[in-house]
Design a protein around this motif. Sequence first.
Motif, mmCIF file in Angstrom:
data_model
loop_
_atom_site.group_PDB
_atom_site.id
_atom_site.type_symbol
_atom_site.label_atom_id
_atom_site.label_comp_id
_atom_site.label_asym_id
_atom_site.label_seq_id
_atom_site.Cartn_x
_atom_site.Cartn_y
_atom_site.Cartn_z
ATOM 1 N N GLY A 22 8.745 -12.046 -33.927
ATOM 2 C CA GLY A 22 8.476 -12.943 -32.722
ATOM 3 C C GLY A 22 7.544 -12.185 -31.340
ATOM 4 O O GLY A 22 6.567 -12.782 -31.196
ATOM 5 N N GLN A 23 7.438 -10.939 -31.334
ATOM 6 C CA GLN A 23 6.744 -10.391 -30.489
ATOM 7 C C GLN A 23 5.373 -10.077 -30.919
ATOM 8 O O GLN A 23 4.561 -10.233 -30.471
ATOM 9 C CB GLN A 23 7.477 -8.823 -29.944
ATOM 10 C CG GLN A 23 8.727 -8.955 -29.443
ATOM 11 C CD GLN A 23 9.392 -7.656 -29.114
ATOM 12 O OE1 GLN A 23 9.013 -6.612 -29.530
ATOM 13 N NE2 GLN A 23 10.304 -7.567 -28.250
ATOM 14 N N LEU A 24 5.329 -9.704 -32.229
ATOM 15 C CA LEU A 24 4.019 -9.632 -32.960
ATOM 16 C C LEU A 24 3.265 -10.913 -32.960
ATOM 17 O O LEU A 24 2.120 -10.816 -32.655
ATOM 18 C CB LEU A 24 4.147 -9.074 -34.420
ATOM 19 C CG LEU A 24 4.755 -7.533 -34.651
ATOM 20 C CD1 LEU A 24 4.753 -7.145 -35.947
ATOM 21 C CD2 LEU A 24 3.343 -6.668 -34.007
ATOM 22 N N LEU A 25 3.908 -11.924 -33.032
ATOM 23 C CA LEU A 25 3.288 -13.372 -33.108
ATOM 24 C C LEU A 25 2.885 -13.607 -31.819
ATOM 25 O O LEU A 25 1.689 -14.140 -31.515
ATOM 26 C CB LEU A 25 4.471 -14.488 -33.480
ATOM 27 C CG LEU A 25 3.868 -15.765 -33.462
ATOM 28 C CD1 LEU A 25 2.752 -15.924 -34.533
ATOM 29 C CD2 LEU A 25 5.090 -16.885 -33.825
ATOM 30 N N ILE A 26 3.568 -13.601 -30.444
ATOM 31 C CA ILE A 26 2.885 -13.610 -29.263
ATOM 32 C C ILE A 26 1.882 -12.749 -28.982
ATOM 33 O O ILE A 26 0.928 -13.085 -28.429
ATOM 34 C CB ILE A 26 4.308 -13.277 -28.444
ATOM 35 C CG1 ILE A 26 5.474 -14.547 -28.645
ATOM 36 C CG2 ILE A 26 3.814 -13.500 -26.847
ATOM 37 C CD1 ILE A 26 6.707 -14.405 -27.712
ATOM 38 N N VAL A 27 1.923 -11.361 -29.327
ATOM 39 C CA VAL A 27 0.824 -10.598 -29.139
ATOM 40 C C VAL A 27 -0.375 -11.055 -30.066
ATOM 41 O O VAL A 27 -1.531 -10.984 -29.272
ATOM 42 C CB VAL A 27 1.345 -9.108 -29.405
ATOM 43 C CG1 VAL A 27 0.034 -8.163 -29.477
ATOM 44 C CG2 VAL A 27 2.136 -8.826 -28.364
ATOM 45 N N PHE A 31 -3.643 -11.710 -27.655
ATOM 46 C CA PHE A 31 -4.723 -10.959 -27.611
ATOM 47 C C PHE A 31 -6.299 -11.672 -27.704
ATOM 48 O O PHE A 31 -7.143 -11.309 -26.954
ATOM 49 C CB PHE A 31 -4.725 -9.953 -28.846
ATOM 50 C CG PHE A 31 -5.454 -8.711 -28.623
ATOM 51 C CD1 PHE A 31 -5.408 -7.948 -27.589
ATOM 52 C CD2 PHE A 31 -6.402 -8.497 -29.754
ATOM 53 C CE1 PHE A 31 -6.467 -6.669 -27.364
ATOM 54 C CE2 PHE A 31 -7.313 -7.444 -29.579
ATOM 55 C CZ PHE A 31 -7.350 -6.655 -28.567
ATOM 56 N N PRO A 32 -6.365 -12.564 -28.478
ATOM 57 C CA PRO A 32 -7.678 -13.213 -28.742
ATOM 58 C C PRO A 32 -7.933 -13.879 -27.447
ATOM 59 O O PRO A 32 -9.204 -14.182 -27.147
ATOM 60 C CB PRO A 32 -7.456 -14.010 -29.917
ATOM 61 C CG PRO A 32 -6.500 -13.588 -30.867
ATOM 62 C CD PRO A 32 -5.591 -12.874 -29.850
ATOM 63 N N ILE A 33 -6.987 -14.496 -26.881
ATOM 64 C CA ILE A 33 -7.366 -15.368 -25.551
ATOM 65 C C ILE A 33 -7.465 -14.461 -24.525
ATOM 66 O O ILE A 33 -8.646 -14.613 -23.815
ATOM 67 C CB ILE A 33 -5.847 -16.091 -25.364
ATOM 68 C CG1 ILE A 33 -5.494 -17.210 -26.388
ATOM 69 C CG2 ILE A 33 -6.102 -16.535 -23.870
ATOM 70 C CD1 ILE A 33 -4.361 -17.991 -26.187
ATOM 71 N N ILE A 34 -7.121 -13.227 -24.393
ATOM 72 C CA ILE A 34 -7.613 -11.934 -23.460
ATOM 73 C C ILE A 34 -8.827 -11.706 -23.758
ATOM 74 O O ILE A 34 -9.639 -11.696 -22.805
ATOM 75 C CB ILE A 34 -6.689 -11.104 -23.413
ATOM 76 C CG1 ILE A 34 -5.199 -11.683 -22.980
ATOM 77 C CG2 ILE A 34 -7.058 -9.959 -22.637
ATOM 78 C CD1 ILE A 34 -3.882 -10.641 -23.045
ATOM 79 N N LEU A 35 -9.260 -11.485 -25.142
ATOM 80 C CA LEU A 35 -10.628 -11.062 -25.290
ATOM 81 C C LEU A 35 -11.589 -12.195 -24.949
ATOM 82 O O LEU A 35 -12.573 -11.836 -24.453
ATOM 83 C CB LEU A 35 -10.773 -10.797 -26.781
ATOM 84 C CG LEU A 35 -10.012 -9.394 -26.969
ATOM 85 C CD1 LEU A 35 -10.235 -9.334 -28.558
ATOM 86 C CD2 LEU A 35 -10.660 -8.215 -26.423
#
Length: 64
Positions: A22-27, A31-35
């Motif tokens: 679940g944590q990997l899914l959220i990250v 991450f692409p949104i932050i980029l």
Amino acid sequence: MRLETSHMATSLLSFNIGIEIGQLLIVSLAFPIILYIKKLEFKPVKLLIPGSSIGILAFGLMWF
């Protein structure tokens, strides 16, 4: 919950693996949104940081 003691280790391991997935899914979604936000000419950082901080505070208070 009435877990059998013979299956306690596998239940705990399965739960922890599920949490990590679940944590990997959220990250992987964030991450692409932050980029993308970093590449924008209009930098909404002045609005984004306080807004996200308020959201994190609200969730923290709710869980507390």
